[in-house]
Scaffold this active site. Structure first.
Site, mmCIF file in Angstrom:
data_model
loop_
_atom_site.group_PDB
_atom_site.id
_atom_site.type_symbol
_atom_site.label_atom_id
_atom_site.label_comp_id
_atom_site.label_asym_id
_atom_site.label_seq_id
_atom_site.Cartn_x
_atom_site.Cartn_y
_atom_site.Cartn_z
ATOM 1 N N ASP A 90 0.913 -1.218 -0.009
ATOM 2 C CA ASP A 90 0.143 0.096 -0.166
ATOM 3 C C ASP A 90 0.808 1.156 -0.145
ATOM 4 O O ASP A 90 2.156 1.209 0.290
ATOM 5 C CB ASP A 90 -0.914 -0.104 1.330
ATOM 6 C CG ASP A 90 -1.996 0.904 0.880
ATOM 7 O OD1 ASP A 90 -2.065 1.669 -0.100
ATOM 8 O OD2 ASP A 90 -3.000 0.763 1.845
ATOM 9 N N ASP A 125 -3.729 7.116 -3.949
ATOM 10 C CA ASP A 125 -5.172 7.472 -4.144
ATOM 11 C C ASP A 125 -5.661 8.434 -2.941
ATOM 12 O O ASP A 125 -4.883 8.475 -2.046
ATOM 13 C CB ASP A 125 -6.108 6.111 -4.249
ATOM 14 C CG ASP A 125 -5.905 5.357 -2.890
ATOM 15 O OD1 ASP A 125 -4.791 4.985 -2.483
ATOM 16 O OD2 ASP A 125 -6.989 4.942 -2.303
ATOM 17 N N CYS A 277 -13.919 -22.070 20.452
ATOM 18 C CA CYS A 277 -13.180 -22.390 19.119
ATOM 19 C C CYS A 277 -12.340 -23.627 19.039
ATOM 20 O O CYS A 277 -11.929 -24.182 20.186
ATOM 21 C CB CYS A 277 -12.095 -21.081 18.992
ATOM 22 S SG CYS A 277 -11.026 -21.229 17.688
ATOM 23 N N CYS A 279 -9.463 -24.028 17.518
ATOM 24 C CA CYS A 279 -8.159 -23.847 17.049
ATOM 25 C C CYS A 279 -6.976 -24.299 17.893
ATOM 26 O O CYS A 279 -7.261 -24.623 19.224
ATOM 27 C CB CYS A 279 -7.818 -22.618 16.555
ATOM 28 S SG CYS A 279 -7.242 -21.414 17.853
#
Ligand code: GUN
Ligand code: ZN
Length: 488
Positions: A90, A125, A277, A279
């Protein structure tokens, strides 16, 4: 080299795609994690092992770093970060939107991004804040377009892909117009910009308007990136609109603030007693162990990223099966503002229905919103083409009629009338509905209205139980043709 984007499967406006960038590939929808070389909570090499095919880093931060600038220019980003997937950089525009000014020109950032061997480069931009008045938005948009033209001249297209950010604030006509312009300019990769303030303020309804406007202007073959979208709760919604890539530092920023991501929203780790979760982090730590671990931030970042990756796979599978509406419905119940966004997306169903696929694995009815889905609208268009006899019965009851009719149609809400031979095909055969409710019957009656309006030579009778009388009378009153009723 400019990327190639091949679309493999579709659902709503979402795509499973394959981006080819030289010998590297990315399966979409995908997340490009933001890497800040100064604070690597998870190293790019670890990310590669987790299956991450692309990442994004900030060229402006690297260019301002005495530690990294020369290293990046000498060795290239891939060696410096130890990552041989796709790297996007970026420009510093985000800093521009936060701090108001950056000490770099468009030409300078482009040349710097090339010098560090970035695969996908972004010009300078101007991310116009959504609360900016139209005149200023237009002026800034013109500067962005000017810089884009300059970039197109400067950039070495043999070795880099130039991204074309679509700006335009909240003005949908501006978004659509520039999207159309960048399509004509031949860009293959377009990020939709300046949406972070909308997402931070939960302005999902406007987000949907902005993205849908941009998408309307963009050629379908363009790979679309939603700048700064990083919370998995909104990926399904964004993917449904046709966003192929996301990027975000959220997994790391949230971790530093002790926030634990789930697909339904985030929790403060200090307030969790249990870890919902599967994970590796959550299966090897209790909530207390996790928050007291000296490596808490790294562990949370890993969990957050794994949750995000799992959601992307879930979205891909939903696209493959044609069940993405159901996933969007589920995710968007997590916050009332997301529900607003979802309802806004449903308001675009007439335009989405034109390009949505014709057959899917199944249709599960999940309440009133489901009646607005593309499959229902497509069905209401399809019935216009049914060929019918002179006398037609549409029966809402599953029993043989007393009289003779040339054609007998059965009824399945929320779709409407169907010919028996369509009983096994999508969506009639593959839809699962609970007990009929008023919303679905009203929606099915819209199918009757379409049928009646397009078959003026058929005399149509609707047979139903009393229970649905008022809905049928109300709906069928809007028909242009000749309908009679029989209530039992
Ligand atoms: N990161 C988040 N939003 C933006 C944007 O609009 N432009 C650029 N270049 N980067 C961003
Ligand atoms: Zn976890």
């Amino acid at each position: 080299m400019t990327i190639k984007f091949e679309i493999i499967d579709k659902d709503i406006a979402a795509r499973i795609g394959k981006i080819t960038c030289g010998h590297k590939t990315i399966t979409t929808p995908a997340l490009l994690p933001v890497i800040n070389p100064h604070i690597p909570l998870i190293t790019p090499a670890e990310m590669q092992q987790m299956g991450i095919e692309a990442l994004i880093t900030n060229a402006y931060i690297i260019s301002k770093s005495s530690e990294y600038r020369e290293l990046a220019q000498k060795d290239g980003l891939h060696k410096m970060l130890d990552f041989d997937g796709v790297i996007m950089t970026d420009s510093g525009s985000f800093q521009l939107s936060v701090y108001g000014e950056v000490e770099i020109s468009n030409a300078e950032t482009l040349s710097f991004q090339q010098s560090i061997k970035s695969d996908i480069i972004v010009p300078l931009d101007i991310p116009t804040h959504p609360d900016t008045e139209r005149e200023v938005t237009e002026k800034e948009l013109n500067i962005t377009m000017e810089r884009l033209r300059e970039a197109q001249m400067i950039v070495d297209h043999e070795n880099h892909t130039l991204a074309a950010p679509v700006q335009g604030g909240v003005y949908t006509d501006l978004r659509e117009r520039v999207a159309h312009t960048v399509s004509k300019m031949g860009f293959a990769f377009c990020p939709i910009g300046a949406v972070v303030p909308l997402m931070e303020a939960y302005r999902y309804r406007e987000l949907v308007d902005v993205v849908m406007a941009a998408k309307r202007g963009l050629s379908p073959s363009i790979c679309v990136h939603l700048f700064g979208a990083g919370h998995p709760v909104m990926f399904a919604l964004a993917a449904a609109m046709g966003c192929d890539l996301f990027d975000s530092a959220a997994y790391a920023l949230y971790a530093k603030e002790g926030r634990y991501m789930t697909t339904h929203g985030s929790h403060k780790i200090d307030e969790l007693k249990y870890l919902p979760c599967a994970c590796e982090v959550c299966r090897t730590h209790t909530a207390v162990e996790l928050r007291e671990d000296p490596k808490r931030d790294q562990l949370l970042a890993r969990h957050n990223l794994l949750v995000t990756l799992a959601e992307l796979d879930r979205i891909r599978q939903a696209i493959l099966d044609g069940t993405l509406w159901e996933l969007v419905d589920e995710r968007c119940r997590s916050h009332p503002q997301l529900l607003n966004g979802y309802r806004q997306l449903l308001s675009y169903a007439p335009e989405l229905a034109k390009s949505d696929r014709r057959t899917k694995r199944r249709f599960f009815y999940r309440g009133a919103e489901s009646t607005k889905r593309t499959e229902v609208l497509q069905y209401h268009t399809m019935v216009e083409h049914l060929s019918l006899g002179k006398t037609v019965l549409i029966t809402l009851e599953n029993r043989p009629p007393h009289q003779e009719y040339d054609t007998i149609l059965y009824f399945k809400p929320p779709f409407g009338p169907y010919i028996p031979y369509l009983a096994e095909t999508f969506p009639i055969g593959q839809s699962e509905i609970p007990e009929w409710d008023e919303d679905m019957v009203r929606s099915g009656c819209r199918g009757i209205v379409s049928l009646v309006n397009t078959h003026p030579n058929s005399k149509i009778t609707v047979l139903s139980r009393e229970r649905w009388r008022s809905i049928i009378m109300e709906m069928v009153a809007t028909c242009k043709g000749d309908v009679s009723y029989e209530f039992v």
